[in-house]
Design an enzyme around this catalytic site. Structure first.
Site, PDB file in Angstrom:
ATOM      1  N   LEU A 270      -0.699   6.858   2.412  1.00  0.00           N
ATOM      2  CA  LEU A 270       0.001   8.121   2.597  1.00  0.00           C
ATOM      3  C   LEU A 270       0.339   8.709   1.235  1.00  0.00           C
ATOM      4  O   LEU A 270       0.917   8.035   0.380  1.00  0.00           O
ATOM      5  CB  LEU A 270       1.268   7.893   3.417  1.00  0.00           C
TER       6      LEU A 270
ATOM      7  N   HIS B 174       3.372  -5.217   6.666  1.00  0.00           N
ATOM      8  CA  HIS B 174       2.323  -5.807   5.825  1.00  0.00           C
ATOM      9  C   HIS B 174       2.254  -7.304   6.101  1.00  0.00           C
ATOM     10  O   HIS B 174       3.297  -7.974   6.165  1.00  0.00           O
ATOM     11  CB  HIS B 174       2.634  -5.563   4.342  1.00  0.00           C
TER      12      HIS B 174
ATOM     13  N   ASP C 219       2.073  -0.821  -0.972  1.00  0.00           N
ATOM     14  CA  ASP C 219       2.934  -1.929  -0.531  1.00  0.00           C
ATOM     15  C   ASP C 219       3.997  -2.263  -1.569  1.00  0.00           C
ATOM     16  O   ASP C 219       4.344  -3.429  -1.774  1.00  0.00           O
ATOM     17  CB  ASP C 219       2.096  -3.178  -0.210  1.00  0.00           C
TER      18      ASP C 219
END
Length: 216
Positions: free
Chosen positions: A109, A125, A161
């Site tokens: 994103l 995740h 992440d």
């Protein structure tokens, strides 16, 4: 320490359930888990829309079967990534979400999307971040020889992440584990983690203070 964002102030779930939009690219097992929870009025959150980058994503079928509105925003329909990111944000905004959950959504994103929903986008995740970020968290954990891995729910930021961590669950690595076997156990833990914490955030609110996430 100054709060960077505090968009989800607490309010009783009996007044209004938090509106959740789920982003999916695949089969939609995390979506199915959220849908199983959201009919309980005490849960505090309700999935109001499902958006995918792939028309063939199985998660769209799960949503439609549950009567949830869906949309597809395919990258090939846009001239560039910036245009797609804007189109995705515009589509998600139609559902007026309090939370956006990236549940097996295999696209990064962009900053434009995140700016539209500050500190309101969550991602799961399959590793204990900050260890083993990226698309191959389970494979990388096995290759590294760790004895414990797990899953992480975090607030999405501009990195891969790298966002502030909301919650984590540890999963032991067996001596005979291969990637599919380990990943399947992590997925079970991941679904439970996601359902629990989306509900907790919906009922109690979420604030990000630097790297620290406060829920409730």
């Amino acid at each position: 320490m100054t709060a960077a964002h505090g968009p989800l102030d607490p309010r009783p779930a009996t007044i209004s359930a938090r509106r959740v939009v789920v982003l999916v690219s695949g089969a939609g097992s995390n979506l199915a888990a959220l849908l199983a929870a959201h009919d309980d009025a005490a849960y505090g959150a309700r999935v109001v829309g499902v958006v995918s980058d792939r028309a063939a994503a199985g998660g769209l079928d799960i949503a439609r079967a549950a009567g949830i509105p869906t949309a597809v925003v395919a990258p090939r329909d846009f001239e560039d990534r910036t245009g797609w990111d804007r189109g995705l944000a515009d589509t998600v905004a139609i559902f007026r979400p309090d939370l956006v959950v990236s549940a097996g959504f295999m696209r990064i994103l962009g900053a434009g999307f995140l700016a539209r929903f500050p500190a309101r986008v969550l991602n799961t995740h399959p590793a204990l971040l900050p260890a083993f970020p990226g698309a191959h968290g389970v494979r990388d954990a096995l290759a590294h020889g760790v004895k414990v891995t797990g899953c992480t729910l975090h607030v999405v930021d501009a990195g891969v992440d790298t966002g502030p961590i909301v919650a984590q669950v540890a999963v032991a690595v067996g001596e005979d584990d291969d990637e599919p076997a380990l990943h399947e156990r992590i997925k079970v833990a991941e679904r439970e983690l996601l359902v629990e914490w989306v509900g907790r955030i919906a009922r109690g609110g979420l604030t990000v203070e630097g790297r620290r996430v406060v829920v409730g």
